[in-house]
Design a protein around this motif. Sequence first.
Motif, PDB file in Angstrom:
ATOM      1  N   HIS A 124      11.296 -64.285 -14.499  1.00 44.21           N
ATOM      2  CA  HIS A 124      12.504 -64.867 -13.907  1.00 44.21           C
ATOM      3  C   HIS A 124      13.312 -63.872 -13.082  1.00 44.21           C
ATOM      4  O   HIS A 124      13.892 -64.228 -12.075  1.00 44.21           O
ATOM      5  N   PHE A 125      13.385 -62.626 -13.587  1.00 40.19           N
ATOM      6  CA  PHE A 125      14.337 -61.681 -13.012  1.00 40.19           C
ATOM      7  C   PHE A 125      13.632 -60.478 -12.392  1.00 40.19           C
ATOM      8  O   PHE A 125      12.505 -60.166 -12.753  1.00 40.19           O
ATOM      9  N   THR A 126      14.335 -59.835 -11.489  1.00 42.25           N
ATOM     10  CA  THR A 126      13.769 -58.656 -10.871  1.00 42.25           C
ATOM     11  C   THR A 126      14.884 -57.691 -10.492  1.00 42.25           C
ATOM     12  O   THR A 126      15.958 -58.113 -10.060  1.00 42.25           O
ATOM     13  N   ALA A 127      14.663 -56.402 -10.725  1.00 42.49           N
ATOM     14  CA  ALA A 127      15.691 -55.403 -10.468  1.00 42.49           C
ATOM     15  C   ALA A 127      15.055 -54.085 -10.044  1.00 42.49           C
ATOM     16  O   ALA A 127      13.993 -53.725 -10.526  1.00 42.49           O
ATOM     17  N   VAL A 128      15.720 -53.402  -9.127  1.00 38.08           N
ATOM     18  CA  VAL A 128      15.261 -52.086  -8.699  1.00 38.08           C
ATOM     19  C   VAL A 128      16.403 -51.102  -8.909  1.00 38.08           C
ATOM     20  O   VAL A 128      17.541 -51.393  -8.551  1.00 38.08           O
ATOM     21  N   SER A 129      16.099 -49.973  -9.525  1.00 35.33           N
ATOM     22  CA  SER A 129      17.136 -48.981  -9.730  1.00 35.33           C
ATOM     23  C   SER A 129      16.724 -47.665  -9.092  1.00 35.33           C
ATOM     24  O   SER A 129      15.547 -47.315  -9.074  1.00 35.33           O
ATOM     25  N   LEU A 318      17.875 -57.451  -7.946  1.00 33.70           N
ATOM     26  CA  LEU A 318      19.157 -56.834  -8.258  1.00 33.70           C
ATOM     27  C   LEU A 318      19.019 -55.355  -7.913  1.00 33.70           C
ATOM     28  O   LEU A 318      18.023 -54.733  -8.258  1.00 33.70           O
ATOM     29  N   LEU A 319      20.015 -54.812  -7.232  1.00 32.85           N
ATOM     30  CA  LEU A 319      19.884 -53.436  -6.767  1.00 32.85           C
ATOM     31  C   LEU A 319      20.877 -52.532  -7.486  1.00 32.85           C
ATOM     32  O   LEU A 319      22.081 -52.794  -7.484  1.00 32.85           O
ATOM     33  N   LEU A 320      20.366 -51.488  -8.147  1.00 30.01           N
ATOM     34  CA  LEU A 320      21.212 -50.576  -8.919  1.00 30.01           C
ATOM     35  C   LEU A 320      21.055 -49.167  -8.357  1.00 30.01           C
ATOM     36  O   LEU A 320      19.978 -48.584  -8.452  1.00 30.01           O
ATOM     37  N   LEU A 321      22.109 -48.655  -7.734  1.00 27.41           N
ATOM     38  CA  LEU A 321      22.016 -47.326  -7.115  1.00 27.41           C
ATOM     39  C   LEU A 321      22.949 -46.359  -7.829  1.00 27.41           C
ATOM     40  O   LEU A 321      24.164 -46.527  -7.816  1.00 27.41           O
ATOM     41  N   ASP A 322      22.350 -45.349  -8.453  1.00 28.31           N
ATOM     42  CA  ASP A 322      23.128 -44.408  -9.243  1.00 28.31           C
ATOM     43  C   ASP A 322      23.306 -43.103  -8.469  1.00 28.31           C
ATOM     44  O   ASP A 322      22.345 -42.357  -8.282  1.00 28.31           O
ATOM     45  N   GLU A 323      24.503 -42.848  -8.019  1.00 29.81           N
ATOM     46  CA  GLU A 323      24.836 -41.579  -7.344  1.00 29.81           C
ATOM     47  C   GLU A 323      23.941 -41.269  -6.153  1.00 29.81           C
ATOM     48  O   GLU A 323      23.765 -40.103  -5.816  1.00 29.81           O
ATOM     49  N   VAL A 324      23.347 -42.283  -5.536  1.00 29.57           N
ATOM     50  CA  VAL A 324      22.430 -41.946  -4.440  1.00 29.57           C
ATOM     51  C   VAL A 324      23.179 -41.464  -3.198  1.00 29.57           C
ATOM     52  O   VAL A 324      22.609 -40.818  -2.347  1.00 29.57           O
ATOM     53  N   PHE A 325      24.486 -41.767  -3.153  1.00 30.37           N
ATOM     54  CA  PHE A 325      25.213 -41.378  -1.944  1.00 30.37           C
ATOM     55  C   PHE A 325      25.926 -40.043  -2.109  1.00 30.37           C
ATOM     56  O   PHE A 325      26.597 -39.576  -1.204  1.00 30.37           O
ATOM     57  N   ALA A 326      25.767 -39.428  -3.272  1.00 30.55           N
ATOM     58  CA  ALA A 326      26.516 -38.210  -3.575  1.00 30.55           C
ATOM     59  C   ALA A 326      26.300 -37.112  -2.525  1.00 30.55           C
ATOM     60  O   ALA A 326      27.223 -36.406  -2.180  1.00 30.55           O
ATOM     61  N   GLU A 327      25.043 -37.026  -2.043  1.00 32.11           N
ATOM     62  CA  GLU A 327      24.747 -35.928  -1.130  1.00 32.11           C
ATOM     63  C   GLU A 327      24.707 -36.375   0.332  1.00 32.11           C
ATOM     64  O   GLU A 327      24.285 -35.624   1.197  1.00 32.11           O
ATOM     65  N   LEU A 328      25.113 -37.624   0.568  1.00 36.07           N
ATOM     66  CA  LEU A 328      25.005 -38.132   1.948  1.00 36.07           C
ATOM     67  C   LEU A 328      26.383 -38.298   2.582  1.00 36.07           C
ATOM     68  O   LEU A 328      27.358 -38.605   1.898  1.00 36.07           O
ATOM     69  N   ASP A 329      26.448 -38.094   3.909  1.00 37.68           N
ATOM     70  CA  ASP A 329      27.715 -38.373   4.589  1.00 37.68           C
ATOM     71  C   ASP A 329      27.814 -39.871   4.843  1.00 37.68           C
ATOM     72  O   ASP A 329      26.901 -40.631   4.530  1.00 37.68           O
ATOM     73  N   GLU A 330      28.936 -40.294   5.429  1.00 38.87           N
ATOM     74  CA  GLU A 330      29.192 -41.731   5.562  1.00 38.87           C
ATOM     75  C   GLU A 330      28.137 -42.448   6.396  1.00 38.87           C
ATOM     76  O   GLU A 330      27.727 -43.553   6.082  1.00 38.87           O
ATOM     77  N   ASN A 331      27.684 -41.764   7.478  1.00 42.81           N
ATOM     78  CA  ASN A 331      26.694 -42.401   8.351  1.00 42.81           C
ATOM     79  C   ASN A 331      25.379 -42.627   7.637  1.00 42.81           C
ATOM     80  O   ASN A 331      24.765 -43.686   7.748  1.00 42.81           O
ATOM     81  N   ARG A 332      24.963 -41.598   6.886  1.00 43.46           N
ATOM     82  CA  ARG A 332      23.690 -41.740   6.169  1.00 43.46           C
ATOM     83  C   ARG A 332      23.806 -42.762   5.056  1.00 43.46           C
ATOM     84  O   ARG A 332      22.851 -43.474   4.762  1.00 43.46           O
ATOM     85  N   THR A 333      24.991 -42.822   4.424  1.00 49.08           N
ATOM     86  CA  THR A 333      25.212 -43.830   3.393  1.00 49.08           C
ATOM     87  C   THR A 333      25.037 -45.219   3.994  1.00 49.08           C
ATOM     88  O   THR A 333      24.313 -46.058   3.458  1.00 49.08           O
ATOM     89  N   ALA A 334      25.690 -45.407   5.148  1.00 47.54           N
ATOM     90  CA  ALA A 334      25.604 -46.706   5.817  1.00 47.54           C
ATOM     91  C   ALA A 334      24.163 -47.007   6.190  1.00 47.54           C
ATOM     92  O   ALA A 334      23.678 -48.123   6.006  1.00 47.54           O
ATOM     93  N   ALA A 335      23.451 -45.968   6.659  1.00 46.33           N
ATOM     94  CA  ALA A 335      22.058 -46.156   7.063  1.00 46.33           C
ATOM     95  C   ALA A 335      21.215 -46.553   5.862  1.00 46.33           C
ATOM     96  O   ALA A 335      20.354 -47.440   5.946  1.00 46.33           O
ATOM     97  N   LEU A 336      21.483 -45.920   4.728  1.00 44.30           N
ATOM     98  CA  LEU A 336      20.690 -46.222   3.537  1.00 44.30           C
ATOM     99  C   LEU A 336      20.981 -47.636   3.039  1.00 44.30           C
ATOM    100  O   LEU A 336      20.070 -48.389   2.704  1.00 44.30           O
TER     101      LEU A 336
END
Lengths: 376, 198
Positions: A124-129, A318-336
């Motif tokens: 039934h369910f699907t999630a990526v972390s 379902l998308l679970l992102l843990d601290e993935v933006f910690a090392e990225l600037d705003e542009n790269r965050t937006a790109a990701l």
Amino acid sequence: MAGIISAVFHIRDKMRVISLSINGFRNLTTIRADFSTGVNIFYGANASGKTNLLEALFTLCLGRSQRGVPDSILLNWNCDVYRLEGLVETKGRQYRLAVAFQRGGRKKLTLDSVQTGLAELYSHFTAVSAGPEDGEILAGPPSVRRAFLDIYLSQYTPNYLTILTQYQRALSQKNAALRREMDPSPFEPQLITFGAKVMHARQGFLSTLGEIASRYHYDISSGEQLVLMYRPTLPHMKVETSVEGFETLLQQRISEYGDRERAVQMTLVGPHRDEIVFEVGGYPARTHGSRGQCRTAAISLKLAIYHMLREKRGMPPLLLLDEVFAELDENRTAALVDAFSGFSQLFMTTATLPPAQLKELGHCYRVVGGHIEDLA
Amino acid sequence: MFNSAESVERLVNWLARLPGIGRKTATRLAFHILKLPAEEALELADIIRDVKEKVSFCSVCCNISETDPCHTCTDPKRRKDIICVVEEPMDAAALDKVDEFNGLFHVLGGRLSPLDGIGPDDLKIKELLARLNDKISEVIIATNPQVEGEATATYLARLIKPMGIKVTRIARGLPVGADLEYADSVTLTRALEGRQEF
């Protein structure tokens, strides 16, 4: 960011967590929260419980932690029971889910108040972390790679989990027979039948994953090559091997290793010893990859899996992102975030202030000492 | 709660040890027994004693029986050339209800499970081999279709086939009257593998 907005609001088949209540799970003793469609941001200091919230969401939907840890570790140090309950919507239908575990006991999964199993949840369910520990997929021991593979392949091919469970049961019986110096051979035909199916599924999944992930990695890392190779404990394996082909190879290898297995009292041949080799920029990631390379490659893998699951299941996981933006600037965050386009619901954690554009799209929650406050 | 009636508490504790019976049900059963007329309650006690004293195992098929050999083994109407091998007496009872089967049984008393320390010597396999002679035309292996049951079947087939006796395995697939959509994937795979031509 326009891409994200349009994607969020134009998906008919989607999956989202509407509400979640947590008791006795890691440092989260009592929490209840309602979530919004779109972006949900958990913001707070280190060790406040942000990652644990993501883990609770994953465990609620798929019955086990994305970090592959046993339930006894998920249990709060001072509690004897953990219980997760939530309302989850998928493909237009709402389900009441519950996961409960008692110290020393068995985990109980319920779907709409009826006891159920992992395979049912996966159907039934699907999630990526994705998170900082993902670098281990490339740099850690083979068991981490197999756990990663099993969690996502089970979502990609629901049948896989059932076959893997049968394989593992036959494997533990054969190991017990070897330990007790009994005849292990009655369990071997099943190890071959189920083992070959597991290997065939892994080979197919990894070949697609490798292709897609290398494309993402090339873009994210500005031209670096990511290569992924399935390396089971079998000689003479061809790039495309059929289930029957794997059966023959396993059969051969098991008879070759019979004496050695009896000597070490352990099963040495089969998918439980599989390895996946990653090469980044032409070198093996496990020995030569830098921390940054491994993390970027892991993000490429997760991106690829996200898109594969979305295609296969007909809805974004379902998308679970843990601290993935910690090392990225705003542009790269937006790109990701753009690369994860079309998500129906995203949960992310951040210890720094969340990126402004993302904040506009959803809800922000402050997490303090295992408690959660709605900031929006 | 039972301060005044220790024997009732003992009964509850004992009933709660039965499979599928929790404390609540055990309490309900205990009070039901308490309310029964004395002769009925004692009849239950007698039945339990009889079960333990009279029922033993048939020396031929190893099934439970009050006679030795059992009625099934001595029944002149049964075919003596087919033996159906099962794990437990309950399995034999289930198969015996089927009109299509009119042969003999052999009860193994379990299945191979090294995890529980159960090997071939712990099952009634020697007794089965002793029954196999040139009058036996077929051995049907009807162990449960789980990992352990399949391994037991494999083990038996390897032993019996070289003796020149036909060994068959019961089919696995969809239960009759069930809906396809509710079947699990392993069952469906097995059903597909075992498909038959019209």
